[in-house]
Design an enzyme around this catalytic site. Structure first.
Site, PDB file in Angstrom:
ATOM      1  N   GLY A   1       0.562  -1.359   5.029  1.00  0.00           N
ATOM      2  CA  GLY A   1       1.001  -2.727   5.231  1.00  0.00           C
ATOM      3  C   GLY A   1      -0.096  -3.697   5.583  1.00  0.00           C
ATOM      4  O   GLY A   1       0.045  -4.491   6.517  1.00  0.00           O
ATOM      5  N   GLY A   2      -1.234  -3.654   4.860  1.00  0.00           N
ATOM      6  CA  GLY A   2      -2.266  -4.670   4.992  1.00  0.00           C
ATOM      7  C   GLY A   2      -2.690  -4.962   6.415  1.00  0.00           C
ATOM      8  O   GLY A   2      -3.191  -4.101   7.137  1.00  0.00           O
TER       9      GLY A   2
ATOM     10  N   THR B   1       0.852  -1.168   0.000  1.00  0.00           N
ATOM     11  CA  THR B   1       0.000   0.000   0.000  1.00  0.00           C
ATOM     12  C   THR B   1       0.894   1.226   0.000  1.00  0.00           C
ATOM     13  O   THR B   1       2.057   1.133   0.358  1.00  0.00           O
ATOM     14  CB  THR B   1      -0.871   0.009   1.279  1.00  0.00           C
TER      15      THR B   1
END
Length: 521
Positions: free
Chosen positions: A424-425, A342
């Site tokens: 970062g998910g 991201t």
């Protein structure tokens, strides 16, 4: 009191100025700074940077991304959900016989929302003409840019997994090495078209037709009508009081609700040293409860069966806090896929505007699908759906999937205080908790909070610890019953960008785990 000590290994110092931009890529940061110098505001700066990121950091985002924003306009906070919905043809029957949603290809693509976010934010709050926001991006796409090391790493990873996806090899391969100049002429022409014709071309014009034609040719579910029906939504942020501040997150379909659940639990407990085993243990347990709730309940808001307010009820949070003991809880694995790719960015200007903005493909380059001749790489956000019958996040036409990307914002005494995010998910909501805890409970400056070692509750509720915690912390956590993983690579722990308002200006930070930069004047 804010401490300017830097107690953790770092090559960076906090940056203080009257106007700041922080992104994960220096060229994008400078595009935002240039927008400010041309008379733009924080909204113009963050948009110029975001558009530039689609060119210079394609391993994490692109024109086919989704986006969210939290924005202080000088008087109040606004929320924007520009994530796309599932195409009308994306029915559960389409995925019959599968155990999981696909990660790649057209069947993983929902309607891309990032371009719509740029347009509505610029129209409502920007000062510069929309076309000027594309200046730096068009330059780098046409004349080239030197690839950064983190971007080069992600590009090489994608070469192994996405080479067979429609259009990917033609546009992105071979993967360049760090320092190599890359030009993207197809994308340059698309950016020029968007600058001149606006976002309508992406959703209803020639670009929309080219996207829909490519999907039809490949048998994908996305249709021209799906693009034409897309609209971003202005939303009221969810808010939780924490240590005399208000923490704000975008409501579902994003996972920001989990940040608030965890913080709501932690506010019921005594403060603990964030670098100690006891402090990490308490945060891990609060986060486990929040993640469990997120996986069970967060979905398109029209499909959720439990309201966010119920999950944030004081009585519920108090009971959850009381359930935390000295030993680790045992929770079964959950089946929602995480992702770690991201871009997050933020900006603040001298007039008090602050923007927290995030856009993402979801998994690296996303679906791997690139629309021929356009440079438009499409996200794979449909991978955030589940196939379990009866689950509120089950795939279905017109639904928004569970989203990992979340911008964060903090106010204090009804004034803006912090624009921040941790890309970062599955790390993102956990990173938000850790940033808030370190800055507002322990007085760490934004760079120290970004530099500090992080913990991560994995989707199966095992725990990863980044290197840098004091000796003995891992052993004590194991003794308490936490299942520790051995993978400590820094890329697993996300990347933060933060801008904190202080008297007379701002203090900003950029995560050393990324190749980013915070800059200002």
């Amino acid at each position: 009191m804010l401490s300017f000590d830097l107690p953790y290994p770092s090559r960076r110092a906090p940056v203080a100025a009257e106007q700041l931009v922080a992104t994960s890529q220096p060229l994008a940061t400078q595009a935002g700074i240039e927008a400010l110098r041309r008379g733009g505001n924080a909204i113009d700066a963050v948009l110029a940077a975001a558009i530039t990121l689609t060119v210079v950091e394609p391993s994490n985002n692109g024109l086919g991304s989704d986006a969210f924003a939290l924005l202080w306009d000088g008087e109040r906070l606004h929320g924007l959900n520009a994530s796309g919905r599932a195409p009308a043809a994306m029915t559960p029957d389409r995925y019959a016989g599968r155990e999981h949603m696909p990660l790649h290809g057209w069947d993983a693509v929902t309607v891309p929302g990032a371009v719509s976010a740029w347009a509505v934010l610029s129209e409502r709050f920007g000062q510069l003409p929309f076309a000027e926001l594309f200046t730096a991006a068009r330059h780098y796409a046409e004349h080239g840019f030197l690839v950064g090391p983190e971007t080069a790493w992600g590009w090489a990873e994608a070469e192994r997994s996405l080479a067979a996806q429609p259009g990917f090899a033609d546009h992105f391969l071979p993967a360049p090495q760090a320092g190599t100049r890359v030009r993207r002429p197809d994308l340059a022409r698309t950016l020029e078209r968007l600058a001149g014709r606006g976002a309508d071309d992406f959703y209803q014009g020639e670009l929309a037709q080219r996207i829909a034609d490519a999907a039809q040719d490949a048998g994908g579910p996305l249709a021209l009508s799906d693009l034409a029906n897309h609209e971003p939504d202005w939303v009221d942020p969810l808010t939780l009081s924490y240590r005399d501040r208000e923490v704000h997150e975008i409501p579902p379909n994003g996972q920001g609700l989990a940040t608030l659940i965890a913080l709501g639990i932690l506010r019921e407990l005594p403060a603990t040293d964030p670098d100690s085993a006891a402090g990490v243990h308490v945060q891990l347990e609060a986060m486990k409860i929040a993640i469990r709730a997120a996986f069970a309940h967060i979905a398109d808001p029209q499909a959720m069966r439990v309201e966010p307010a119920a999950l944030l009820a004081s009585e519920s949070l108090q009971r959850a806090a009381a359930s935390i003991g000295p030993k680790a809880s045992a929770l079964p694995p959950m089946a929602l896929p995480p992702s770690s790719d991201t871009v997050y960015l933020c900006a603040a200007d001298a007039d008090g505007r602050m923007v927290s903005f995030i856009q993402s493909n979801y998994l690296g380059f996303g679906s791997g699908v690139v629309v021929p001749g356009t440079g438009i790489a499409l996200q794979n956000r449909a991978a955030g759906f589940v196939l379990e019958p009866g689950h509120p996040n089950r795939v279905g036409p017109g639904k928004r999937p569970y989203h990992t990307i979340i911008p964060g914002f903090v106010t204090e005494a009804a004034e803006p205080r912090l624009a921040f995010g941790v890309m970062g998910g599955h790390m993102q909501h956990q990173g938000h908790v850790q940033m808030i805890n370190r800055i507002f409970e322990h007085g760490q400056n934004p760079q120290a909070a970004a530099d500090a070692p992080r913990w991560l509750v994995e989707p199966d509720f095992s725990v990863s610890l980044e290197q840098g915690f004091p000796v003995g912390v891992a052993a004590e956590l194991a003794a308490r019953g936490h299942q520790l993983r051995q993978d400590h690579h820094y890329r697993n722990f996300g990347g933060a960008q933060l801008i904190l308002r202080v008297d007379g200006g701002y203090v900003g930070a950029s995560d050393p785990r990324k190749e980013g930069q915070v800059s200002g004047f």
